[in-house]
Design a protein around this motif. Sequence first.
Motif, PDB file in Angstrom:
ATOM      1  N   LEU A 102       0.833  -1.206   0.000  1.00 16.77           N
ATOM      2  CA  LEU A 102       0.000   0.000   0.000  1.00 16.77           C
ATOM      3  C   LEU A 102       0.864   1.251   0.000  1.00 16.77           C
ATOM      4  N   LEU A 178      -8.995  -2.269  -3.049  1.00 14.21           N
ATOM      5  CA  LEU A 178      -8.350  -3.542  -3.379  1.00 14.21           C
ATOM      6  C   LEU A 178      -9.394  -4.520  -3.917  1.00 14.21           C
ATOM      7  N   HIS A 240      -5.649  -7.899  -5.794  1.00 17.54           N
ATOM      8  CA  HIS A 240      -5.162  -8.468  -4.536  1.00 17.54           C
ATOM      9  C   HIS A 240      -5.515  -9.959  -4.502  1.00 17.54           C
ATOM     10  N   SER A 281      -0.877  -5.164  -4.899  1.00 21.57           N
ATOM     11  CA  SER A 281      -1.387  -4.855  -3.560  1.00 21.57           C
ATOM     12  C   SER A 281      -1.398  -6.077  -2.655  1.00 21.57           C
TER      13      SER A 281
END
Length: 331
Positions: A102, A178, A240, A281
Amino acid sequence: MSRVAYGQKGYIGASMSANARAAYEAGEMPRSKWTKAAILGALRGYCDEMDLLYDPAVTPDEFAVKCVSSALKCANPAFAHDPYYRSRIGERYGIASCYNGLYVGGGAYSLSRMRLCRIAERCRSLDEFFSVRLPEAVDAACRFMEAKIRFIAEEIPFFRTNFLVKEGFLERERFVGLFGLVGMNECVNTLMDLCGRPGRYGPDEEANRLGLRIVEAIERQVNAFQSKYCEINGHRFLLHAQVGAVGDNGVTPGVRLAIGSEIPLYDHLRQAGMFHRFFPSGIGDIFPFDRTALQNPAAVLDVFKGAFRVGMQYISTYESESDVIRVTGYL
């Protein structure tokens, strides 16, 4: 090493508060009881996740080997491939929680996830999956995420009133959504069965190519969606590979191979490396080593270096007979 006392100067011959930069540039060293070995020793008694931002060109092998030894004993630290995260997220990034990449000063508005295996189970053909079911699911997930983010950004007072924002520690503009997914292993195998093909995700090249086709289709559609409040990432969500949640029985985390269906180590590293690049991510794989690795942690470091060269971005490890307990993929 001297005992730290109240009023002690932070650097030999200089006040840390007033002259720290000058002292540092002059080559003076801070007085501290914390050597690298002491830090790693303390880490073994620490329960939370810890990551090493590792760059083979920068991180000294001596220190990296000590980190491997620590990881084998307590699963900490994990190795995050620093060059990859810098190239995808930028210089100001951090690894939060288990493996979430992040923006520093920001965070994740939301982590919503798709169970790919459930989408595949509803299909009668491969064409239906790619032409109808998958696009519908991705679109619904993106619109759902955007509605949640708009509520957070516009209606709740956090970004207007919280002290972390007021004092400059957090900026709303550095937050991002995400887009998570799980169950690639089961999804691919279901679709292979649907096509009458015997290959399985992991050992079979055709099945792995199908997995890549799936994640490439998701990436294209997610990147085409414009999110008003994700300015930091060009108004796009980040993909993600989500670990899992309660109730995920029979659903493998992210794009991992199912537990019990692992393939030989070097093949496994190459297979995982095909997918890691899609998930800036957060993505990670866990590779336990037997007890003999404790006697040669440098060999494990060589394995990690090779893994990063074939595309892996985040690796966790532990010694297979240690006290580490895996719960839904977490260490």
